[in-house]
Design an enzyme around this catalytic site. Structure first.
Site, mmCIF file in Angstrom:
data_model
loop_
_atom_site.group_PDB
_atom_site.id
_atom_site.type_symbol
_atom_site.label_atom_id
_atom_site.label_comp_id
_atom_site.label_asym_id
_atom_site.label_seq_id
_atom_site.Cartn_x
_atom_site.Cartn_y
_atom_site.Cartn_z
ATOM 1 C CB ALA A 95 1.975 -46.257 -19.611
ATOM 2 C CD GLU A 138 -1.578 -53.718 -19.720
ATOM 3 O OE1 GLU A 138 -1.521 -52.588 -19.233
ATOM 4 O OE2 GLU A 138 -0.654 -54.552 -19.636
ATOM 5 C CD GLU A 161 -1.995 -43.043 -8.778
ATOM 6 O OE1 GLU A 161 -1.085 -43.296 -9.597
ATOM 7 O OE2 GLU A 161 -3.168 -42.773 -9.111
#
Length: 209
Positions: A95, A138, A161
């Site tokens: 995702a 979201e 990240e």
């Protein structure tokens, strides 16, 4: 006598009046405070309401599926929301957040490569939903994507990240057992795997034509 839903009609954004929107915090994500009122089901308007909201934007998730081997790819990574719970490492599907210049399909294909080292062919839309609309903006688009599990596995993710992601290759049946046994605690993953369990034969026929 009560009116039917058809007689009452449906509310629209015009039935909400926003008085103010204040940014309370802006970091990796943003927290805002709304002050608003809305029309009531039985007529009239509500009293002014104040609510804090977590802004996350629009995201997309995809279950990688090999229709030939009838296998799926699941990823495992640590999640801050579960740090103090029983299972900080969560089983999920791939995702990512959709940026302004991206489509949902391009995001899930990119994330499949970054998070699991997978090349995606065809994609099938499952649904779109709000995971927690009571306090979070979201919206999540959910897909199943065509992949080959040949050579899949290992550890992936982007170092800059802070990603440390382990790849699991499972049969469709085993992955669905993880759903029914409660091993999955991620909504998008549960939705995608339940959908696949109901539609895998049709999807195999469609993708293998």
């Amino acid at each position: 006598m009560q009116q039917s839903d058809k007689q009452l009609g449906e509310f629209t954004p015009q039935d909400v009046e926003v008085f103010s929107k204040e940014t309370l915090f802006k970091g990796f994500f943003k927290m805002v405070k709304y002050r608003f009122r809305h029309k009531l089901f039985e007529g009239g308007w509500s009293q002014p309401i104040e609510r804090e909201m977590f802004e996350r934007g629009h995201a997309a998730a995809m279950l990688p599926y090999d229709p030939v081997k009838d296998e799926v790819v699941i990823i495992e990574q640590i999640r801050v929301g579960a740090l103090e719970h029983e299972s900080p490492w969560q089983m999920e599907i791939v995702a990512g957040i959709i940026d302004r210049d991206e489509t949902a399909e391009s995001v899930v294909k990119r994330e499949a490569q970054e998070e699991a080292g997978l090349e995606v062919g065809k994609v099938e839309k499952v649904t779109s939903y709000y995971p927690s609309s009571g306090g979070c903006s979201e919206k999540l688009d959910v897909y199943v994507g065509e992949i080959s599990t040949e050579g899949a596995g290992g550890v992936h993710g982007l170092d800059y990240e802070g990603e440390d992601i382990r790849v699991h290759v499972l049969s469709r049946q085993e992955a669905y057992h993880w759903v029914t046994s409660g091993k999955f605690e991620n909504g998008a993953s549960i939705i995608a795997l339940q959908w696949l369990q109901l539609n895998y034969q049709e999807l195999q026929e469609k993708w293998q034509k």
